[in-house]
Scaffold this motif. Structure first.
Motif, PDB file in Angstrom:
ATOM      1  N   GLN A 152       1.377  -0.833   0.408  1.00 54.94           N
ATOM      2  CA  GLN A 152       0.383   0.040  -0.052  1.00 54.94           C
ATOM      3  C   GLN A 152       0.472   1.066  -0.274  1.00 54.94           C
ATOM      4  O   GLN A 152       0.418   2.009  -0.733  1.00 54.94           O
ATOM      5  CB  GLN A 152      -1.394  -0.266   1.154  1.00 54.94           C
ATOM      6  CG  GLN A 152      -1.564   1.416   1.463  1.00 54.94           C
ATOM      7  CD  GLN A 152      -2.503   1.657   2.750  1.00 54.94           C
ATOM      8  OE1 GLN A 152      -2.603   0.342   3.731  1.00 54.94           O
ATOM      9  NE2 GLN A 152      -3.323   2.227   2.145  1.00 54.94           N
ATOM     10  N   LEU A 153       1.679   1.169   0.654  1.00 55.57           N
ATOM     11  CA  LEU A 153       3.215   2.068   1.163  1.00 55.57           C
ATOM     12  C   LEU A 153       3.370   2.393  -0.394  1.00 55.57           C
ATOM     13  O   LEU A 153       3.749   3.678  -1.297  1.00 55.57           O
ATOM     14  CB  LEU A 153       3.836   2.171   1.932  1.00 55.57           C
ATOM     15  CG  LEU A 153       4.995   2.934   1.996  1.00 55.57           C
ATOM     16  CD1 LEU A 153       4.652   4.400   1.913  1.00 55.57           C
ATOM     17  CD2 LEU A 153       5.713   2.877   3.177  1.00 55.57           C
ATOM     18  N   LEU A 157       3.094   6.181  -2.919  1.00 56.19           N
ATOM     19  CA  LEU A 157       4.311   6.749  -3.404  1.00 56.19           C
ATOM     20  C   LEU A 157       4.484   7.147  -4.718  1.00 56.19           C
ATOM     21  O   LEU A 157       5.125   7.485  -4.965  1.00 56.19           O
ATOM     22  CB  LEU A 157       5.728   5.863  -1.920  1.00 56.19           C
ATOM     23  CG  LEU A 157       7.380   6.594  -2.788  1.00 56.19           C
ATOM     24  CD1 LEU A 157       7.052   7.477  -2.599  1.00 56.19           C
ATOM     25  CD2 LEU A 157       7.878   5.866  -1.904  1.00 56.19           C
ATOM     26  N   MET A 158       4.846   5.368  -5.403  1.00 57.63           N
ATOM     27  CA  MET A 158       4.930   5.650  -7.341  1.00 57.63           C
ATOM     28  C   MET A 158       3.995   5.977  -8.110  1.00 57.63           C
ATOM     29  O   MET A 158       4.705   7.561  -8.979  1.00 57.63           O
ATOM     30  CB  MET A 158       4.915   4.161  -7.056  1.00 57.63           C
ATOM     31  CG  MET A 158       6.156   3.902  -6.578  1.00 57.63           C
ATOM     32  SD  MET A 158       7.714   3.978  -7.089  1.00 57.63           S
ATOM     33  CE  MET A 158       8.796   2.581  -7.390  1.00 57.63           C
ATOM     34  N   PHE A 171      10.531  -0.693  -5.827  1.00 51.67           N
ATOM     35  CA  PHE A 171      10.094  -0.181  -4.863  1.00 51.67           C
ATOM     36  C   PHE A 171      10.607  -1.474  -4.304  1.00 51.67           C
ATOM     37  O   PHE A 171      10.269  -2.861  -4.740  1.00 51.67           O
ATOM     38  CB  PHE A 171       9.358   0.640  -4.335  1.00 51.67           C
ATOM     39  CG  PHE A 171       8.610   0.165  -3.135  1.00 51.67           C
ATOM     40  CD1 PHE A 171       8.906   1.505  -2.119  1.00 51.67           C
ATOM     41  CD2 PHE A 171       8.364  -0.713  -2.565  1.00 51.67           C
ATOM     42  CE1 PHE A 171       8.362   1.467  -0.460  1.00 51.67           C
ATOM     43  CE2 PHE A 171       7.556  -0.766  -0.993  1.00 51.67           C
ATOM     44  CZ  PHE A 171       7.777   0.221  -0.137  1.00 51.67           C
ATOM     45  N   MET A 172      11.446  -1.758  -3.066  1.00 46.58           N
ATOM     46  CA  MET A 172      11.640  -2.970  -2.848  1.00 46.58           C
ATOM     47  C   MET A 172      11.989  -3.229  -1.778  1.00 46.58           C
ATOM     48  O   MET A 172      12.521  -2.526  -0.477  1.00 46.58           O
ATOM     49  CB  MET A 172      12.879  -3.276  -3.414  1.00 46.58           C
ATOM     50  CG  MET A 172      14.527  -2.373  -3.187  1.00 46.58           C
ATOM     51  SD  MET A 172      15.966  -3.374  -4.297  1.00 46.58           S
ATOM     52  CE  MET A 172      16.360  -5.225  -2.600  1.00 46.58           C
ATOM     53  N   GLN A 208       2.551   8.083   6.191  1.00 53.31           N
ATOM     54  CA  GLN A 208       1.364   8.693   7.227  1.00 53.31           C
ATOM     55  C   GLN A 208       0.093   8.664   6.545  1.00 53.31           C
ATOM     56  O   GLN A 208      -0.626   8.452   7.397  1.00 53.31           O
ATOM     57  CB  GLN A 208       1.372  10.661   7.374  1.00 53.31           C
ATOM     58  CG  GLN A 208       0.674  10.848   8.213  1.00 53.31           C
ATOM     59  CD  GLN A 208       0.904  13.035   8.642  1.00 53.31           C
ATOM     60  OE1 GLN A 208       1.082  12.887   7.446  1.00 53.31           O
ATOM     61  NE2 GLN A 208       0.864  13.174   9.434  1.00 53.31           N
ATOM     62  N   ARG A 209      -0.063   8.712   5.290  1.00 49.49           N
ATOM     63  CA  ARG A 209      -1.583   8.535   5.279  1.00 49.49           C
ATOM     64  C   ARG A 209      -1.826   7.188   5.265  1.00 49.49           C
ATOM     65  O   ARG A 209      -2.906   6.357   5.153  1.00 49.49           O
ATOM     66  CB  ARG A 209      -1.250   8.738   3.290  1.00 49.49           C
ATOM     67  CG  ARG A 209      -1.133   9.976   3.083  1.00 49.49           C
ATOM     68  CD  ARG A 209      -2.369  11.041   3.519  1.00 49.49           C
ATOM     69  NE  ARG A 209      -2.598  12.468   2.711  1.00 49.49           N
ATOM     70  CZ  ARG A 209      -3.244  12.984   1.813  1.00 49.49           C
ATOM     71  NH1 ARG A 209      -3.951  12.658   1.300  1.00 49.49           N
ATOM     72  NH2 ARG A 209      -2.839  14.511   1.901  1.00 49.49           N
TER      73      ARG A 209
END
Length: 437
Positions: A152-153, A157-158, A171-172, A208-209
């Motif tokens: 989810q993060l 973020l992407m 992202f890893m 934070q979201r």
């Protein structure tokens, strides 16, 4: 819907913090010309929000002028407010760059590189970070399960990076406990440093979201791995053609690249005070941590301070465009502008002095004696921030790269940071930085 939302005008200061002021977006046209008020002594605010002894006192006025090309507006599509901020430059009241504006310091370093080498910089910052208050630590290095726990993060973020004009890359789940890595595509000139600031802030916002908290602090546990920032670099000539690679060199370096890297290695023990500038940074810069410990150039070696990176093509033209090297002795306690400026000045000095291409290591330097290291021209990097500051301020060549008075301001600022932690244990110092970055 808010009728008159705010936009935050920001600077990345010498503490590596993103600070500034917000104003109504309806006033944007005016603020692009007139800026917002800023105070010289703000530069002495340490990462712990204490004010170091200031040469400015309560005197003086400056302007923080937002740059419309560094504007970020991101909707996380979760029903919350749209995030809106802009990076900018600090000037005096007549519009001249202020000597302690990190973004202006980087622009000056880029101009020096153009002047001495006739080249433009292409670069990208690679970031590692860790989750805070994340509960049980699972053995999840590089695993699908570790990725899935933070999917989810990662997706939030992407999406945010793309909205902000960056090129999302990877992202890893990294090796360390609750540690992740995020990368984005390269940019030219000072834009890569803009993007590094944007990436860090959007990562915090995305976490934070998602009901979580992240830290880019250099290290959380002295017995574990740290969080580095790797700066990938390559060059273009005046025609926009690759200038980093030479197929006739055994390791692919053009003569200009070799001189640039030689300058970085020669002055590395002095500039590390600006690229790894926290009290705990030097817990990470030790042998056998896959970080950096000596002033060496390695071929695809993640223990080297500067590393020649791999390419994935047999086509010489494609290799020339892929070919890059990375500076590894950096972390996110540094302003991206100041870290990159330091490396560029060192490299430009190497070009101006015509330094020969350095030897390339493919071995573990930590097994060599001090005499063996010295005979081969290698030196151990500073092992504390205070040692790094001493090497920086005592190197007249390095301090002259920066505006008059900057070295004194910087070292005073950093020594106040050290003093703030003087009575704390190593673990307590790591915990203090985890709350800052």
């Amino acid at each position: 819907m808010i009728s008159n939302p705010l936009v935050f005008a920001a600077t990345s200061d010498i503490a590596g913090r993103t600070r500034g002021k917000a104003f109504p977006v309806l006033e944007l046209d005016k603020r692009l010309k007139r800026g917002i008020g800023w105070t010289p002594t703000n530069v002495m605010i340490t990462c712990f929000d204490a004010i170091a002894p200031s040469p400015f006192g309560s005197l003086g006025d400056l302007l923080l002028i937002p740059d419309p090309e560094a504007r970020v507006e991101v909707d996380f599509a979760d029903g919350g407010l749209v995030e809106h901020f802009m990076l900018g430059d600090i000037t005096d009241l007549d519009g001249r760059p202020w000597d302690c504006c990190t973004r202006s310091i980087l622009k000056a370093a880029l101009e020096r590189l153009r002047s001495c080498g006739g080249i433009e910089l292409v670069s990208a910052f690679e970031h590692e970070f860790q989750m805070l208050n994340a509960g049980e630590v699972l053995p999840d290095a590089y695993s699908l399960r570790g990725f899935t726990r933070r999917r989810q993060l990662g997706e939030a973020l992407m999406s945010a990076l793309a909205q902000a004009g960056l090129t999302p890359d990877t992202f890893m789940k990294e090796f360390g406990p609750n540690q992740y890595e995020v990368t984005n595509g390269p940019a030219q000139g000072h834009r890569s440093a803009d993007q590094a600031v944007i990436l860090r802030e959007l990562t915090r916002m995305a976490a934070q979201r998602c009901g979580e908290q992240v830290t880019f602090a250099p290290i959380l546990d002295p017995t574990s791995v740290g969080n580095g920032v790797h700066i990938h670099m390559s060059f273009l000539d005046g025609n926009g053609s690759p200038a980093t690679y030479d197929e006739n060199d055994p390791f692919g370096m053009s003569k200009l690249t070799g001189s640039f890297i030689a300058g970085v290695l020669k002055y590395l023990d002095s500039i590390v005070a600006l690229t790894a500038p926290s009290d705990i940074s030097y817990l990470r810069l030790t042998p056998n941590r896959w970080s950096a410990a000596y002033n060496n150039l390695g071929f695809r070696d993640r223990e080297a301070s500067v590393r020649i990176c791999p390419t994935t093509s047999a086509d010489p033209e494609k290799i020339a465009r892929q070919y890059n090297f990375e500076y590894r002795a950096a972390d996110a306690a540094a302003s991206p502008y100041l870290a990159l400026a330091s490396v560029l000045h060192a490299g430009a000095q190497g070009i101006e002095d015509g330094l020969p291409t350095p030897q390339v290591t493919q071995e573990n330097l930590s097994v060599l004696s001090e005499a063996q290291l010295s005979d081969r021209g290698y030196k151990r990097l500073p092992q504390s921030l205070e040692e790094a500051l001493l090497r920086f301020e005592q190197n007249d060549i390095v301090t002259r790269w920066f505006p008059d008075g900057f070295a004194s301001i910087y070292t005073t600022h950093k020594r106040a940071e050290i003093a703030h932690l003087s009575n704390r244990t190593v673990k307590e110092r790591c915990a203090a930085y985890s709350k800052v970055y």
